[in-house]
Design a protein around this motif. Sequence first.
Motif, PDB file in Angstrom:
ATOM      1  N   ILE A   1       0.850  -1.198   0.000  1.00 58.44           N
ATOM      2  CA  ILE A   1       0.000   0.000   0.000  1.00 58.44           C
ATOM      3  C   ILE A   1       0.879   1.238   0.000  1.00 58.44           C
ATOM      4  CG2 ILE A   1      -1.678   1.364   1.296  1.00 58.44           C
ATOM      5  CD1 ILE A   1      -2.874  -1.191   2.370  1.00 58.44           C
ATOM      6  N   ILE A   2       0.572   2.157  -0.912  1.00 64.39           N
ATOM      7  CA  ILE A   2       1.219   3.466  -0.917  1.00 64.39           C
ATOM      8  C   ILE A   2       0.143   4.524  -0.700  1.00 64.39           C
ATOM      9  CG2 ILE A   2       2.562   5.142  -2.229  1.00 64.39           C
ATOM     10  CD1 ILE A   2       3.787   2.829  -3.779  1.00 64.39           C
ATOM     11  N   ARG A   3       0.233   5.206   0.416  1.00 69.04           N
ATOM     12  CA  ARG A   3      -0.706   6.296   0.671  1.00 69.04           C
ATOM     13  C   ARG A   3      -0.332   7.509  -0.176  1.00 69.04           C
ATOM     14  NH1 ARG A   3      -3.744   9.969   3.304  1.00 69.04           N
ATOM     15  NH2 ARG A   3      -2.705  11.679   4.402  1.00 69.04           N
ATOM     16  N   ILE A   4      -1.316   8.076  -0.861  1.00 68.03           N
ATOM     17  CA  ILE A   4      -1.151   9.333  -1.595  1.00 68.03           C
ATOM     18  C   ILE A   4      -2.019  10.363  -0.882  1.00 68.03           C
ATOM     19  CG2 ILE A   4      -1.373  10.514  -3.801  1.00 68.03           C
ATOM     20  CD1 ILE A   4      -1.196   7.843  -5.196  1.00 68.03           C
ATOM     21  N   GLY A   5      -1.404  11.171  -0.040  1.00 69.76           N
ATOM     22  CA  GLY A   5      -2.167  12.059   0.810  1.00 69.76           C
ATOM     23  C   GLY A   5      -1.896  13.532   0.559  1.00 69.76           C
ATOM     24  N   THR A   6      -2.602  14.346   1.314  1.00 69.93           N
ATOM     25  CA  THR A   6      -2.309  15.771   1.400  1.00 69.93           C
ATOM     26  C   THR A   6      -2.010  16.070   2.866  1.00 69.93           C
ATOM     27  OG1 THR A   6      -4.665  16.289   1.656  1.00 69.93           O
ATOM     28  CG2 THR A   6      -3.738  16.433  -0.565  1.00 69.93           C
ATOM     29  N   SER A   7      -1.223  17.116   3.106  1.00 64.56           N
ATOM     30  CA  SER A   7      -0.806  17.398   4.470  1.00 64.56           C
ATOM     31  C   SER A   7      -0.531  18.882   4.639  1.00 64.56           C
ATOM     32  CB  SER A   7       0.465  16.595   4.805  1.00 64.56           C
ATOM     33  OG  SER A   7       1.543  17.012   3.971  1.00 64.56           O
ATOM     34  N   GLY A   8      -0.361  19.260   5.883  1.00 61.00           N
ATOM     35  CA  GLY A   8       0.051  20.613   6.205  1.00 61.00           C
ATOM     36  C   GLY A   8       1.520  20.618   6.564  1.00 61.00           C
ATOM     37  N   GLY A   9       2.307  21.441   5.900  1.00 61.98           N
ATOM     38  CA  GLY A   9       3.728  21.507   6.197  1.00 61.98           C
ATOM     39  C   GLY A   9       3.992  22.130   7.559  1.00 61.98           C
ATOM     40  N   LEU A  10       4.922  21.557   8.309  1.00 64.44           N
ATOM     41  CA  LEU A  10       5.334  22.110   9.601  1.00 64.44           C
ATOM     42  C   LEU A  10       6.723  22.720   9.531  1.00 64.44           C
ATOM     43  CD1 LEU A  10       4.156  19.363  12.145  1.00 64.44           C
ATOM     44  CD2 LEU A  10       3.082  21.573  11.685  1.00 64.44           C
ATOM     45  N   SER A  11       7.614  22.062   8.809  1.00 63.82           N
ATOM     46  CA  SER A  11       8.984  22.549   8.687  1.00 63.82           C
ATOM     47  C   SER A  11       9.029  23.835   7.876  1.00 63.82           C
ATOM     48  CB  SER A  11       9.850  21.485   8.012  1.00 63.82           C
ATOM     49  OG  SER A  11      11.109  22.012   7.657  1.00 63.82           O
ATOM     50  N   GLU A  12       9.963  24.694   8.234  1.00 65.24           N
ATOM     51  CA  GLU A  12      10.144  25.952   7.505  1.00 65.24           C
ATOM     52  C   GLU A  12      10.521  25.707   6.046  1.00 65.24           C
ATOM     53  OE1 GLU A  12       9.722  29.002   8.651  1.00 65.24           O
ATOM     54  OE2 GLU A  12       9.499  28.662  10.817  1.00 65.24           O
ATOM     55  N   LYS A  13      11.132  24.569   5.765  1.00 63.53           N
ATOM     56  CA  LYS A  13      11.607  24.310   4.402  1.00 63.53           C
ATOM     57  C   LYS A  13      10.535  23.745   3.477  1.00 63.53           C
ATOM     58  CE  LYS A  13      13.556  19.813   5.732  1.00 63.53           C
ATOM     59  NZ  LYS A  13      14.815  19.036   5.864  1.00 63.53           N
ATOM     60  N   ILE A  14       9.359  23.476   4.012  1.00 62.78           N
ATOM     61  CA  ILE A  14       8.280  22.924   3.191  1.00 62.78           C
ATOM     62  C   ILE A  14       7.471  24.049   2.561  1.00 62.78           C
ATOM     63  CG2 ILE A  14       6.216  21.476   3.152  1.00 62.78           C
ATOM     64  CD1 ILE A  14       8.707  19.900   3.805  1.00 62.78           C
ATOM     65  N   SER A  15       7.310  24.000   1.245  1.00 59.79           N
ATOM     66  CA  SER A  15       6.460  24.960   0.528  1.00 59.79           C
ATOM     67  C   SER A  15       5.232  24.246  -0.009  1.00 59.79           C
ATOM     68  CB  SER A  15       7.230  25.593  -0.636  1.00 59.79           C
ATOM     69  OG  SER A  15       8.340  26.339  -0.168  1.00 59.79           O
ATOM     70  N   PRO A  16       4.101  24.940  -0.111  1.00 63.86           N
ATOM     71  CA  PRO A  16       2.912  24.319  -0.712  1.00 63.86           C
ATOM     72  C   PRO A  16       3.245  23.759  -2.089  1.00 63.86           C
ATOM     73  CG  PRO A  16       2.320  26.392   0.328  1.00 63.86           C
ATOM     74  CD  PRO A  16       3.818  26.316   0.376  1.00 63.86           C
ATOM     75  N   GLY A  17       2.824  22.524  -2.318  1.00 62.63           N
ATOM     76  CA  GLY A  17       3.116  21.845  -3.569  1.00 62.63           C
ATOM     77  C   GLY A  17       4.289  20.890  -3.489  1.00 62.63           C
ATOM     78  N   ASP A  18       5.148  21.024  -2.460  1.00 61.14           N
ATOM     79  CA  ASP A  18       6.254  20.089  -2.271  1.00 61.14           C
ATOM     80  C   ASP A  18       5.713  18.702  -1.928  1.00 61.14           C
ATOM     81  OD1 ASP A  18       7.913  22.234  -2.651  1.00 61.14           O
ATOM     82  OD2 ASP A  18       8.819  22.178  -0.636  1.00 61.14           O
ATOM     83  N   LEU A  19       6.495  17.684  -2.263  1.00 65.94           N
ATOM     84  CA  LEU A  19       6.147  16.315  -1.898  1.00 65.94           C
ATOM     85  C   LEU A  19       6.930  15.908  -0.657  1.00 65.94           C
ATOM     86  CD1 LEU A  19       6.064  14.524  -5.373  1.00 65.94           C
ATOM     87  CD2 LEU A  19       4.236  15.739  -4.167  1.00 65.94           C
ATOM     88  N   ILE A  20       6.297  15.118   0.201  1.00 59.09           N
ATOM     89  CA  ILE A  20       6.927  14.636   1.426  1.00 59.09           C
ATOM     90  C   ILE A  20       6.794  13.122   1.462  1.00 59.09           C
ATOM     91  CG2 ILE A  20       6.942  14.731   3.947  1.00 59.09           C
ATOM     92  CD1 ILE A  20       5.415  17.468   3.583  1.00 59.09           C
ATOM     93  N   VAL A  21       7.929  12.447   1.486  1.00 62.14           N
ATOM     94  CA  VAL A  21       7.968  10.992   1.594  1.00 62.14           C
ATOM     95  C   VAL A  21       8.248  10.652   3.055  1.00 62.14           C
ATOM     96  CG1 VAL A  21       9.131   8.881   0.870  1.00 62.14           C
ATOM     97  CG2 VAL A  21       8.788  10.747  -0.780  1.00 62.14           C
ATOM     98  N   LEU A  22       7.341   9.926   3.669  1.00 60.27           N
ATOM     99  CA  LEU A  22       7.438   9.676   5.107  1.00 60.27           C
ATOM    100  C   LEU A  22       8.246   8.421   5.410  1.00 60.27           C
ATOM    101  CD1 LEU A  22       3.791  10.476   6.248  1.00 60.27           C
ATOM    102  CD2 LEU A  22       5.827  11.903   6.507  1.00 60.27           C
ATOM    103  N   SER A  23       9.269   8.581   6.255  1.00 59.65           N
ATOM    104  CA  SER A  23      10.005   7.428   6.762  1.00 59.65           C
ATOM    105  C   SER A  23       9.315   6.843   7.990  1.00 59.65           C
ATOM    106  CB  SER A  23      11.438   7.824   7.121  1.00 59.65           C
ATOM    107  OG  SER A  23      11.448   8.875   8.081  1.00 59.65           O
ATOM    108  N   GLY A  24       8.519   7.654   8.654  1.00 57.20           N
ATOM    109  CA  GLY A  24       7.780   7.224   9.822  1.00 57.20           C
ATOM    110  C   GLY A  24       6.955   8.377  10.362  1.00 57.20           C
ATOM    111  N   CYS A  25       6.231   8.122  11.437  1.00 54.06           N
ATOM    112  CA  CYS A  25       5.348   9.143  12.011  1.00 54.06           C
ATOM    113  C   CYS A  25       5.459   9.190  13.527  1.00 54.06           C
ATOM    114  CB  CYS A  25       3.884   8.841  11.668  1.00 54.06           C
ATOM    115  SG  CYS A  25       3.451   9.097   9.954  1.00 54.06           S
ATOM    116  N   ILE A  26       5.382  10.397  14.064  1.00 51.05           N
ATOM    117  CA  ILE A  26       5.109  10.598  15.476  1.00 51.05           C
ATOM    118  C   ILE A  26       3.626  10.295  15.639  1.00 51.05           C
ATOM    119  CG2 ILE A  26       5.096  12.260  17.369  1.00 51.05           C
ATOM    120  CD1 ILE A  26       7.190  13.802  15.399  1.00 51.05           C
ATOM    121  N   LYS A  27       3.285   9.379  16.517  1.00 53.92           N
ATOM    122  CA  LYS A  27       1.969   8.750  16.508  1.00 53.92           C
ATOM    123  C   LYS A  27       1.062   9.291  17.608  1.00 53.92           C
ATOM    124  CE  LYS A  27       2.152   4.374  17.533  1.00 53.92           C
ATOM    125  NZ  LYS A  27       1.561   4.153  18.874  1.00 53.92           N
TER     126      LYS A  27
END
Length: 274
Positions: free
Chosen positions: A91-117
């Motif tokens: 399964i590959i999740r294709i999601g949308t998210s809100g950026g938290l890091s200063e380096k994230i701009s709207p439209g950037d892609l984020i590949v998750l290695s893991g999650c704070i749960k």
Amino acid sequence: MESININISKDHLKLSVDKLPDVLLLPGDPARVYEIGRFLDNVKEVGNNRDYLTIVGEYRGLPIAACSSGMGGPSTEIAVVELHKHGVNTIIRIGTSGGLSEKISPGDLIVLSGCIKYSGTANLFVPENFPSIADYRVLQALICACDREGTTFHVGLGLSVDSFYATKPGLIGKDFPSTINGQMDLWKSAGALQLDMEAATLFVLSSLLGISAGAICTAGSNITKGLRPEYPPSNDPAIRCACEAALLFKRWERLSEQAGKNFLIPPIEDRGRI
């Protein structure tokens, strides 16, 4: 007492087929399933019930399915468990998210290695300190696909919570209570790249079920900077990268089997050593 065998797998997905392709793309929004369908050949709708819209098709010859998970952990749990019952193992999740890091701009892609749960759903299965991590092979495939597609992408941890408004209590009212809102700066400083509602539940359940899972999200905004475009960024780059990652994953898997190995990660395969 006589035991009763209830097949719950069709109670929610309501699929018209017994078996799905073993690779599946998992967006939250049913509308994104139709967006995914534009990238596939021989598309057929095989289920549409509640928030769960399911299609099957082919991407460059690879049988692939897509199903919407709805919003949040509980609906994601139902989707993952029942999809697995129908033969889905990747399964590959294709999601949308809100950026938290200063380096994230709207439209950037984020590949998750893991999650704070912060997932009540996941914590009903395992203790809170059980890790929420992506499958390293799917993670590698997503990174390679993003790199080859030339997209702007980031790799790292996300913050996954079972609430939309608790992280934005001001949208409800002034001084509205929230136990997590005061911790957002902590997790941002600890390296959290984004905020979503589904990835942690997907990762935990996939670990328990033996599913190879990964996630790629399009940053729709940057919460820290207060950036929210008038028009949401396109999901097409994430969809394309997820499809390419699925193709890479299955290719590496096949080549590894031919070599008698459990799984050889690239760039070994790319150098022609198999």
